[in-house]
Design a protein around this motif. Structure first.
Motif, PDB file in Angstrom:
ATOM      1  N   VAL A 157       0.852  -1.186   0.000  1.00 53.94           N
ATOM      2  CA  VAL A 157       0.000   0.000   0.000  1.00 53.94           C
ATOM      3  C   VAL A 157       0.888   1.237   0.000  1.00 53.94           C
ATOM      4  CG1 VAL A 157      -1.729   1.356   1.262  1.00 53.94           C
ATOM      5  CG2 VAL A 157      -1.891  -1.147   1.241  1.00 53.94           C
ATOM      6  N   GLY A 265      -2.456  -1.539  -3.237  1.00 54.09           N
ATOM      7  CA  GLY A 265      -3.487  -0.591  -2.863  1.00 54.09           C
ATOM      8  C   GLY A 265      -2.897   0.792  -2.699  1.00 54.09           C
ATOM      9  N   GLN A 280      -5.853   5.749  -9.836  1.00 52.23           N
ATOM     10  CA  GLN A 280      -6.343   4.377 -10.019  1.00 52.23           C
ATOM     11  C   GLN A 280      -6.914   4.158 -11.422  1.00 52.23           C
ATOM     12  OE1 GLN A 280      -9.877   3.349 -10.345  1.00 52.23           O
ATOM     13  NE2 GLN A 280     -10.299   5.554 -10.616  1.00 52.23           N
ATOM     14  N   ASP A 294      -4.789  -1.920  -7.578  1.00 53.30           N
ATOM     15  CA  ASP A 294      -5.866  -2.902  -7.467  1.00 53.30           C
ATOM     16  C   ASP A 294      -6.999  -2.484  -6.538  1.00 53.30           C
ATOM     17  OD1 ASP A 294      -4.597  -5.075  -9.077  1.00 53.30           O
ATOM     18  OD2 ASP A 294      -3.086  -4.949  -7.499  1.00 53.30           O
ATOM     19  N   ALA A 295      -6.780  -1.528  -5.657  1.00 53.93           N
ATOM     20  CA  ALA A 295      -7.820  -1.085  -4.724  1.00 53.93           C
ATOM     21  C   ALA A 295      -7.445   0.290  -4.194  1.00 53.93           C
ATOM     22  CB  ALA A 295      -7.992  -2.075  -3.571  1.00 53.93           C
ATOM     23  N   PHE A 414      -8.906  -3.105   2.148  1.00 55.13           N
ATOM     24  CA  PHE A 414      -7.748  -3.659   1.457  1.00 55.13           C
ATOM     25  C   PHE A 414      -7.689  -5.183   1.614  1.00 55.13           C
ATOM     26  CE2 PHE A 414      -5.633   0.699   1.784  1.00 55.13           C
ATOM     27  CZ  PHE A 414      -5.813   0.966   0.433  1.00 55.13           C
ATOM     28  N   TRP A 417      -9.846  -6.946  -0.993  1.00 49.80           N
ATOM     29  CA  TRP A 417      -9.457  -6.958  -2.405  1.00 49.80           C
ATOM     30  C   TRP A 417      -8.015  -7.363  -2.665  1.00 49.80           C
ATOM     31  CZ3 TRP A 417     -13.685  -7.068  -4.982  1.00 49.80           C
ATOM     32  CH2 TRP A 417     -14.818  -6.425  -4.468  1.00 49.80           C
ATOM     33  N   LEU A 418      -7.181  -7.410  -1.630  1.00 51.45           N
ATOM     34  CA  LEU A 418      -5.758  -7.679  -1.855  1.00 51.45           C
ATOM     35  C   LEU A 418      -5.244  -8.966  -1.224  1.00 51.45           C
ATOM     36  CD1 LEU A 418      -4.261  -4.081  -1.341  1.00 51.45           C
ATOM     37  CD2 LEU A 418      -5.000  -5.170  -3.479  1.00 51.45           C
TER      38      LEU A 418
END
Length: 479
Positions: A157, A265, A280, A294-295, A414, A417-418
């Protein structure tokens, strides 16, 4: 602080609306529809209590001599550390930054530094390491890598500050929480912020004078974070940028071998949130290849400048207009799952004189939902623009109220989605995002908190007002 309202002012507003003082004091009636433009006695009493929450954190800090002593000691030490950096690394050009020393409010939460370490983080949960990297125009940026004490193939992140001179340390709460959850994290000061350069070698400024750095430097930070020996970060290799003064400039991420570059992220606050909303969606990626994000988590708020302030009190208008001069410009294209977080009030918290538009804080969310991209939006009850930057004495709810809410949902989003099935946080991410019984009371009664995302079983959780209650999820492919 300009624009502060008192109980007397709320009584005056109520009287102008035809509400008597005895009725206001009773606090039993419910609010009228926002379409009416007015409210009843119970609404004004509730708003008075709601607005009082903006002073919770300053009151707690002022009433805690230990906190005040720790804060001032850390502020002084940060000043000494900065003076030492000026002496040993003279190539830095951060002299024009308001928060260059990380002193006074720019210190952030003193408990998150190594000497106090209230979370027992350093050496037990994780560590942080100084790094420096150049942006593509030659300004040198100051940052830190945060890593768990063990583990490889970690999701990453990148966190980007807000504008108006918010430096790195006020966001270390998020870095530490994410590391504890199994992430590698990069925090940094964009150009013109904190301890990074104020200007490029050609004299181009950053931060409030050039809001675009919250996009361009975010791209730079991501590229540095993802760099490897075989794919070095190109600006750090340029001989023309070198200053040979001992700053920790390296050609690639020194912990590249512990990072999973396929899971990224980004989080940002304020102008950094607008930057994250733009970044993004960038296709193709500005430096080549596919967008690696990705997020997203956007702290006040998801979207562009039209989606940030919401329907606040008129007394905040001039400050809001000045703020918009500091944010990046660019289109927002929903591409990856995104969470927006916001508060009832904005830069100079001012009570609402009438019910605001309940959907005013979720216009960014609506863009994602309309694009059929997973999204979540919540609004902190009594929250201000500073819930995400732990700035001592600034108006916010208790750090254990609003900031704790932001912490919970940031990590959970996070994780949703990760994370992979074998990692901690994967299996209970949905439950934490749907923990309405535990957290719904912390959500605004002015502005609706919403969600539209599938859980891991692909059931759809669409809800237009989480605080009011949500229907059962719909089965896969319902829409």
């Amino acid at each position: 602080m300009r624009g502060q309202f008192t109980r007397r002012r709320l009584l005056e507003v109520a009287a102008a609306s035809g509400v008597t003082a005895p009725a206001l004091a009773s606090g039993h009636a419910s609010a009228q529809s926002p379409a009416d433009g007015l409210a009843d006695a119970g609404w004004y009493e509730r708003e008075f209590r709601n607005y009082a929450k903006t002073q919770e954190a300053p009151a707690e800090q002022a009433g805690d001599p230990g906190f005040m002593e720790r804060w001032q000691r850390r502020s002084q030490q940060n000043g000494a550390d900065y003076a030492d950096r000026v002496r040993t690394e003279p190539g830095w050009r951060s002299h024009a930054n308001l928060c260059a020393t990380w002193g006074e409010q720019c210190t952030g939460d003193p408990a998150l530094y190594r000497d106090i370490d209230a979370r027992d983080f350093y050496g037990t949960v994780g560590e942080r390491r100084r790094v420096a990297f150049y942006d593509r125009q030659g300004a040198r940026l100051s940052g830190h890598l945060w890593m768990p004490t063990d583990g490889d193939d970690l999701p990453g992140v990148v966190i980007t500050n807000g504008s108006v001179q918010a430096p790195e340390p006020p966001y270390w709460w998020a870095a530490q929480s994410l590391v504890a959850a199994g992430y590698a994290v990069l925090t940094y000061d964009p150009r013109g912020q904190g301890r990074s350069d104020s200007v490029t070698p050609d004299g181009e400024r950053g931060s409030n004078a050039n809001g675009d750095v919250f996009v361009t430097n975010q791209v730079d930070a991501i590229d540095f974070f993802h760099s490897t020996p075989n794919d070095p970060y190109e600006p750090n290799t340029r001989a023309s940028y070198r200053r040979d003064d001992g700053a920790p400039v390296v050609e690639h991420n020194p912990v590249f071998d512990r990072l999973d570059r396929d899971r990224l992220g980004i989080a940002g606050h304020s102008a950094g949130a607008i930057g994250a909303s733009i970044v993004q969606g960038l296709t193709p990626w500005p430096t080549g290849g596919e967008n690696p994000v990705d997020a997203v988590v956007a702290w006040d708020n998801l979207g562009n400048s039209d989606d940030i302030g919401g329907d606040g009190a008129a007394a905040e208008g001039s400050d809001t207009a000045a703020f918009f001069d500091t944010v990046p410009e660019g289109s927002v294209t929903p591409r990856v799952p995104a969470m927006g977080q916001s508060g009832d009030y904005f830069l100079t918290p001012t009570p609402h004189e009438r019910p605001p538009d309940p959907n005013a804080k979720s216009t960014g969310f609506a863009k994602w939902r309309d694009a059929d991209v997973p999204a979540y939006q919540f609004v902190i009850r009594g929250g201000t623009h500073y819930e995400w930057s732990r700035l001592p004495t600034f108006p916010t709810t208790s750090w254990e109220f609003g900031n704790a809410l932001a912490d919970h949902y940031t990590v959970a989003w996070f994780d949703r989605w990760l994370k992979t099935p074998e990692e901690s946080g994967y299996h209970d991410a949905d439950g934490r995002l749907l923990a309405d019984d535990a957290f719904a009371d912390r959500l605004s009664f002015h502005y609706r908190s919403k969600r539209a995302f599938p859980d891991r079983s692909q059931q759809s959780h669409d809800c237009d007002d989480i605080r009011a209650g949500c229907a059962e999820p719909t089965p896969p492919d319902w829409r």
